[in-house]
Design a protein around this motif. Structure first.
Motif, PDB file in Angstrom:
ATOM      1  N   ILE A   1       9.299   2.359   9.151  1.00 53.01           N
ATOM      2  CA  ILE A   1       8.084   2.699   8.391  1.00 53.01           C
ATOM      3  C   ILE A   1       7.184   3.622   9.209  1.00 53.01           C
ATOM      4  O   ILE A   1       6.729   4.659   8.715  1.00 53.01           O
ATOM      5  N   VAL A   2       6.947   3.262  10.473  1.00 57.83           N
ATOM      6  CA  VAL A   2       6.030   4.069  11.284  1.00 57.83           C
ATOM      7  C   VAL A   2       6.612   5.472  11.514  1.00 57.83           C
ATOM      8  O   VAL A   2       5.941   6.484  11.264  1.00 57.83           O
TER       9      VAL A   2
ATOM     10  N   SER B   1       0.495   2.449   5.248  1.00 53.02           N
ATOM     11  CA  SER B   1       1.877   2.209   5.660  1.00 53.02           C
ATOM     12  C   SER B   1       1.967   1.986   7.162  1.00 53.02           C
ATOM     13  O   SER B   1       2.690   1.096   7.623  1.00 53.02           O
ATOM     14  N   ILE B   2       1.259   2.793   7.932  1.00 54.13           N
ATOM     15  CA  ILE B   2       1.355   2.657   9.387  1.00 54.13           C
ATOM     16  C   ILE B   2       0.735   1.330   9.843  1.00 54.13           C
ATOM     17  O   ILE B   2       1.292   0.646  10.695  1.00 54.13           O
TER      18      ILE B   2
ATOM     19  N   GLU C   1      -2.514   6.537   1.890  1.00 48.27           N
ATOM     20  CA  GLU C   1      -1.163   6.014   1.733  1.00 48.27           C
ATOM     21  C   GLU C   1      -0.449   5.915   3.086  1.00 48.27           C
ATOM     22  O   GLU C   1       0.159   4.885   3.413  1.00 48.27           O
ATOM     23  N   ILE C   2      -0.550   6.969   3.898  1.00 48.69           N
ATOM     24  CA  ILE C   2       0.088   6.961   5.209  1.00 48.69           C
ATOM     25  C   ILE C   2      -0.598   5.949   6.123  1.00 48.69           C
ATOM     26  O   ILE C   2       0.061   5.196   6.843  1.00 48.69           O
TER      27      ILE C   2
ATOM     28  N   ASN D   1       5.148   3.837  -2.338  1.00 49.18           N
ATOM     29  CA  ASN D   1       4.738   4.446  -1.072  1.00 49.18           C
ATOM     30  C   ASN D   1       5.290   3.722   0.142  1.00 49.18           C
ATOM     31  O   ASN D   1       5.567   4.330   1.172  1.00 49.18           O
ATOM     32  N   LEU D   2       5.450   2.416   0.026  1.00 47.09           N
ATOM     33  CA  LEU D   2       5.891   1.626   1.171  1.00 47.09           C
ATOM     34  C   LEU D   2       7.411   1.624   1.299  1.00 47.09           C
ATOM     35  O   LEU D   2       7.946   1.756   2.400  1.00 47.09           O
TER      36      LEU D   2
ATOM     37  N   LYS E   1      -6.694   9.934  11.335  1.00 45.91           N
ATOM     38  CA  LYS E   1      -6.460  11.379  11.434  1.00 45.91           C
ATOM     39  C   LYS E   1      -5.420  11.833  10.415  1.00 45.91           C
ATOM     40  O   LYS E   1      -5.340  13.011  10.093  1.00 45.91           O
ATOM     41  N   PHE E   2      -4.597  10.885   9.937  1.00 47.42           N
ATOM     42  CA  PHE E   2      -3.579  11.247   8.953  1.00 47.42           C
ATOM     43  C   PHE E   2      -4.201  11.544   7.588  1.00 47.42           C
ATOM     44  O   PHE E   2      -3.532  11.985   6.686  1.00 47.42           O
ATOM     45  N   LYS E   3      -5.465  11.185   7.447  1.00 48.98           N
ATOM     46  CA  LYS E   3      -6.236  11.460   6.234  1.00 48.98           C
ATOM     47  C   LYS E   3      -5.716  10.720   5.001  1.00 48.98           C
ATOM     48  O   LYS E   3      -6.462  10.005   4.377  1.00 48.98           O
TER      49      LYS E   3
ATOM     50  N   TYR F   1       4.643  13.026   7.326  1.00 47.10           N
ATOM     51  CA  TYR F   1       3.333  13.668   7.469  1.00 47.10           C
ATOM     52  C   TYR F   1       3.454  15.005   8.192  1.00 47.10           C
ATOM     53  O   TYR F   1       2.900  16.022   7.765  1.00 47.10           O
TER      54      TYR F   1
ATOM     55  N   LYS G   1       6.932   7.587   8.163  1.00 50.22           N
ATOM     56  CA  LYS G   1       5.648   8.035   7.631  1.00 50.22           C
ATOM     57  C   LYS G   1       5.087   9.177   8.480  1.00 50.22           C
ATOM     58  O   LYS G   1       4.551  10.147   7.948  1.00 50.22           O
TER      59      LYS G   1
END
Lengths: 577, 577
Positions: free
Chosen positions: A60-61, B294-295, B290-291, A343-344, B285-287, A68, A64
Motif C-alpha cells: 500500500i505504501v 492510504s499511507i 486519498e493518498i 482507493n485502498l 505533502k501528497f495533497k 503519486y 501509493k
C-alpha cells in the motif's frame, strides 16, 4: 505440502538399499511429517497472517507513493506507478532478496506463483471491484443510441488489435504457437483490445479538446471498446477452455462458443436491466444505504463466481452486474460508497500485477515484446483511424482519434493476470503484455499533444463553431461545498436521464451526454469547471441554470429555516435568562 | 498436503505385506501425488479464487441481512446478527453440507481451521481496520484528563473480569488447566475484559440518558476499558508466549513482561503522539486525501505486523497507530474515507468468527460456558458498580453503570479469534467465548432499560438539574444537507479541541466532550438531534450558535457569489442573443 511429499520421496530413494529399513524410516518420517504438519496448521496461520499484513503494508505504501510520483512528475496515470512499484518490490526483484528475521523472505514465490493465495485473493477482490464499478459507470441505454462514428471507431480498433495481436504470436518463429486458435495466441489478441481512456481524457481536458469532434468520438469509441472488449474476452475464454481440454477448435464450434458467450452476456445483461429496478426496489426495503450497497456488491461477487463457473472469467460477471445496476438510481450511491474501497484495494491489484513480472523470463522475449507493442500501436491507429477517415474526419483528425484510443491499461492487466493464473500464458508472455501496456500508455500522451497542433480535424468545417469550446468556471468558498454541489448536480442530471460518465482521473471529472448534448464537469479544488461546445451551450446553460436555481432555493430554505431562527432566539433567551 | 501425507501413510500400511511391492506402490503414489500437486499449483489458483469469491458473496449477503434482522427486529447490535449468520453458514453447519458441482463444499475446514488462509486473510485485514478506527476514535488527551469516576469504573470492571475469567478456568475440574498463568486461562481472562459500549449507547440515546451522570460515567469508563484492555492483551500475549515456549512464568517474570508490554504501548504511543503531527505534515505533502489516507492505513498495517513480530498481537499495533493519529486533524478525514471499507469488510470478519463455532466441540463445555458467562456478568456489575458506589452513586445508579458496562462485543471476538488461530485456546473454549459475548450483549438491553426506571442514581441530588436533558431538534430539507452540516460541525468542534467520539450505531451518533461539557449529536435522516444536559446547555448553545452563524455566512456567500450572478446573466444573454 512440499515437506510431506519430500519425506515420502526420501523414503522412495531408499529402495536400492535395505528395504525393510527404508520402510521403517519412511514410517518414521511420515509420522514426523504428520506431527509437524498438525503443529504447523495451528501455528502457521498466525504467521501467515502476519506475513500477509506486512506485505500489504509495504504494497500500500510503496504503490501509493509510486502512483503519486508517476502522476505528479511524469504526468502518467497512477496505475503505471503502481505497476512499477510492484516490479520493484516483487519476488523477482528487491522483495525476493529482503529476508526479515522472524518473518522470512518478504515476497517469495509460492507454488510457482508470484503471490500467495491470500495476497492474490485480495488482489482478485480488487479486480472485481474495478470491473464492477466500470460496468456501473457505463450507461448501456445511452450506448445503444449513441454516435455511429463512435461505434465504428471502437469496433475497428477492437478488431484490428485482436487480429494483429493474435497473428503476431502465430507468425513469430519458435514459440510453439502455430494456430490462430491457440489459447495463448487468443489471449495475446484479447489483451491488446481494451483501450484505457483515462489518460486521453486528462489530456483532452487539459487542452480543452474534450468537446471537440475528435474528443467526443474518442470517448464514445471507448464505451464501445469497453462493452465489446468484455464480450470478446468471454468468447476467447470459451475457446481457450475447449483448446485446453485437448479439443480442436473449428469455425463451426467457434460460432457456437461465440453464440454462447454473447448469449450469456446479452441474456444476463437483459435480465439484469429488466429486473434491476425490481431487485433494487426490494433491496431498498433495507433502507440503510450501507446495507443496500453491500448487498449489491455481494450480488456482483456472486455473478462473478457464476460467470467463472460457466467457463467465462469472473470480471465478466462483475462487469455485467455493474452494467445491470447502471440504469438504476442506486448507481451513483454505490459508486460513492465504494470509492474508499476502490482507493485502498485497487492499487494493491496493480502492484501485485507488477510483482508478477519476472525479468529473467522476459529476456528471451524482449524482441517479440517490442514487435507486439508496435503492432498494438499500429492496430489502434489504423483500426480506429480508418473508420474515422471514412466518416467525417480528415487525416489529421483520424490520427488524433487513433492516438487517443492507443493507451491500454487496467483491463489489459487484469486479462493478462487471468491468463497467467489459469496457465494459458507463461511468465514471458505475461511480461510482454505488461510491456505493451506500459509502452502504449507512455507513448500516447506526447503523440496526442503533438497531433492536436494545427487546424481542424474535420474533412470540411461543419457549421463553423463546432470546435469552439466555452469554459465556465464557478468558484465556491470551500472544497467540501464544491464537492457537495457537484454530487447533487450529477444526481440531478442522472434523474433527467443524462448519461454521466465518471472518469477516474486525478481531479473528479464527469462526462455528461444525452443525444447531441455533451459537456464535461471537472472539480478542481474549490472550483467547478464546465467545458461545453458552442453548439450545445444553450441547452447546457439552460440545465445548469435550472439546477443552480433549485440549489439556491434549497440553500435559501436551509438558511431561513424556522428551526434555525427558533434556535437562535432560544439561544439568546437561554443565555440572558 | 493432506493428500501427500495420506499417500505416504498408505505406503506405511503396507509394511505388514509384501515390502518391496509396498515401496514400489509408495513410489508410484508419491509420483502421482507430486504430479497432481504440480498441476494443481498452476490451475488451482483460479479455482481457489473462484471459490473465495463465491464464499465472499455468500458471506456479505447473508451477514448483512442477518445484521439487519437483528438490528431491526431484535433491537440487537448488527454484530450479533453477523455472528449468527456465520454460525448458520459455517463449515460445522449448512456450509459444510452444501456441495456445489464444479466448486466443491461451500465452506470446508482447511487444515483443521474453519477458514482457508485466503478467506481468513480478508477477515484479519478487517479486524485491523476495526481496531485502527477504534484507536482513531479514542482521544488520548481527553482520556488522560477525564473523569476520575470513569477511570475507576473502567479499571474496576477490567480487573474483576480478568481475574474471574481466569479463575473460572483454573477451578473448573477436568480441563487440564491448573495455573492462573496457563495461557488458556489468561486468554479466558482477557477475552472477558473489553466492554462494547455500542448497544449501551443506543439505549442511553433512545431513553435520553446519555447526558445523565450514569451515561457520562459509562461512556468514560468504556474509554478506559478500551485502552487498558489493549494493554492487558499485550501483557497476556507476552506471558502466553513464555508459557507456550515451555517456560514457567513466575511473578518476577510477569513483572518484566508487563513492564515490556506497557513499555511498548507507552513508548510507541508517545512516539506516535509526538511525531504524528510531523509525520502527517510530511504525508500531507501528497495533497490528495486519498493518498494520505492510504499511507496512514499502510503505516497502521506496518505497526500491526511489527507488534506481532514483537510478540504482541497485530490489533495492538493497529490500535496504537489509530491512537497516535487521533490527535491530528487527519483523524476525521481518515475515518470518513475508510467508512466504506469498514462497512464492507468488518461484517466479513464477524461472519467468519461465527463460522468458527464448532457446535460439536462446544457440547462438552456448555455448562462451563454458562458459568463463565455468569461470571462475566457478575464481574462487570460488581467490578464497575463498586467504584461507582464508592464515589457519588447510590445502589440504583451503581447497578445502572454496571449493567451499562456489561455487553462484550467486537474486541472479545477478535481476541478469541487470535487465541484460536494461535492454538492457545481450542474450539471448545472459542465457542464458550462466543457464547459469553452473545449472552452478555443480549441480556444487557432489557436489564438496562429496567434499571433506568425509578429515580435518581446519585447518592444525593447534585445541583438540582443534573439529570434534566434538553433536546434540540433541527430539521433540514434533505438528508444529504444534514450529513454535510453534521460533518462540518464535527470538524469545527475538533478544531476547537473538543473530543468527538463517533459511536458505530445505526444512526450516526457523535459524543462531544471537553472538560465538563458533554453533549451528543445524532443524525436521524434529515434531522439533527442534540442532547445536552441543563447544566451544560449555555456553553453548548453558545458553540452551536457560533457554528450555525458561520454556516449561515457560508451559505449566504455561496448564494450571493459573483459567479452565480454572472452565470445567470450570462445564461440569459446567451439564450436571447
Amino acid at each position: 505440502m512440499q515437506e510431506a511429499a519430500h519425506v515420502a520421496t526420501n523414503a522412495v530413494h531408499h529402495v536400492g538399499g535395505d528395504v525393510v529399513h527404508a520402510v521403517a524410516a519412511a514410517a518414521h518420517n511420515v509420522h514426523e511429517a504428520v506431527v509437524h504438519q498438525a503443529e504447523a496448521s495451528s501455528h502457521s496461520i498466525t504467521h501467515m497472517m502476519m506475513h500477509l499484513i506486512i506485505q500489504l503494508a509495504v504494497i500500500i505504501v510503496v504503490a501509493k507513493i509510486g502512483g503519486y510520483l508517476f502522476q505528479r512528475f511524469l504526468k502518467m496515470p497512477s496505475v503505471l506507478g503502481e505497476l512499477a512499484s510492484g516490479m520493484l518490490i516483487g519476488p523477482y526483484a528487491l522483495g525476493g532478496m529482503i529476508d526479515i528475521p522472524n518473518l522470512g523472505i518478504l515476497f517469495a514465490e509460492s507454488h510457482g506463483f508470484a503471490a500467495t493465495p491470500q495476497l492474490y485473493g485480495i488482489a482478485t477482490l480488487a479486480s472485481i471491484i474495478l470491473l464492477f464499478l466500470a460496468g456501473l459507470e457505463t450507461d448501456l441505454a445511452a450506448f445503444i443510441r449513441y454516435s455511429v462514428v463512435g461505434s465504428f471507431v471502437g469496433l475497428g480498433g477492437l478488431f484490428a488489435a485482436f487480429v494483429l495481436g493474435d497473428l503476431c504470436a502465430v507468425f513469430w518463429p519458435g514459440n510453439g504457437i502455430d494456430s490462430f486458435m491457440d489459447p495463448a495466441a487468443l489471449f495475446l489478441g484479447v489483451i491488446s483490445v481494451a483501450t484505457s481512456v483515462g489518460i486521453t481524457a486528462r489530456i483532452l481536458a487539459e487542452k480543452q479538446k474534450m468537446a471537440s469532434p475528435e474528443g467526443v468520438t474518442i470517448l464514445a469509441g471507448a464505451v464501445f471498446d469497453d462493452v465489446f472488449g468484455i464480450v470478446t474476452l468471454a468468447i476467447v475464454m470459451g475457446m481457450a477452455k475447449v483448446s485446453l481440454g485437448g479439443g480442436e477448435v473449428n469455425w463451426g464450434e467457434i460460432g457456437i462458443i461465440a453464440a454462447k458467450a454473447i448469449g450469456f452476456f446479452v441474456v444476463v445483461t437483459a435480465l439484469g436491466l429488466i429486473f434491476s429496478r425490481k431487485i433494487t426496489a426490494m433491496i431498498k426495503k433495507f433502507k440503510s444505504t450501507e446495507i443496500i450497497v453491500s448487498i449489491c456488491f455481494g450480488l456482483a461477487l456472486l455473478l462473478a463466481g457464476l460467470a467463472e463457473m460457466a467457463g467465462l472469467a469472473m470480471i465478466i460477471g462483475a462487469y455485467i452486474m455493474g452494467l445491470a445496476l447502471s440504469r438504476t438510481d442506486l448507481a451513483h450511491e454505490i459508486e460513492h460508497h465504494m470509492e474508499g474501497v476502490y482507493n485502498l484495494l485497487v492499487p494493491i491489484f496493480f502492484c501485485v500485477m507488477g510483482m508478477m513480472v519476472d525479468f529473467a523470463a522476459m529476456k528471451p522475449v524482449l524482441i517479440f515484446g517490442s514487435v507486439y507493442s508496435l503492432l498494438a500501436i499500429v492496430s489502434k491507429v489504423v483500426g480506429c483511424g480508418l473508420p474515422a477517415y471514412a466518416m467525417k474526419f480528415n487525416l489529421r483528425g483520424s490520427l488524433r482519434i487513433g492516438l487517443g484510443m492507443l493507451p491500454r491499461g487496467e483491463v489489459a492487466l487484469i486479462v493478462a493476470g487471468i491468463g497467467l493464473a489459469s496457465g494459458i500464458i507463461d511468465q514471458g508472455i505475461f511480461g510482454v503484455s505488461i510491456m505493451m501496456t506500459v509502452v502504449t500508455t507512455m507513448l500516447a500522451p506526447p503523440l496526442l499533444v503533438k497531433s492536436f497542433e494545427g487546424g481542424s480535424g474535420l474533412r470540411k468545417e461543419m457549421d463553423g463553431g463546432g470546435e469552439d469550446v466555452e469554459v465556465i468556471e464557478l468558484a465556491f468558498p470551500s472544497r467540501d461545498i464544491t464537492e457537495f454541489l457537484l454530487n447533487r448536480f450529477v444526481r440531478a442530471l442522472q434523474a433527467e436521464e443524462f448519461f454521466v460518465h465518471h472518469l477516474h482521473t486525478e481531479q473528479p471529472t464527469y462526462r455528461v451526454l444525452k443525444d447531441d448534448i455533451a459537456f464535461t464537469l471537472v472539480q478542481d479544488g474549490g472550483k467547478l469547471i464546465i467545458n461545453v461546445p458552442q453548439a450545445n451551450q444553450h441547452v447546457a446553460r439552460m440545465i445548469l441554470l435550472e439546477e443552480l436555481l433549485s440549489l439556491t432555493d434549497l440553500l435559501e430554505s436551509t438558511k431561513q429555516m424556522k428551526d434555525l431562527d427558533e434556535m437562535g432566539s432560544d439561544l439568546m433567551s437561554g443565555l440572558f435568562a
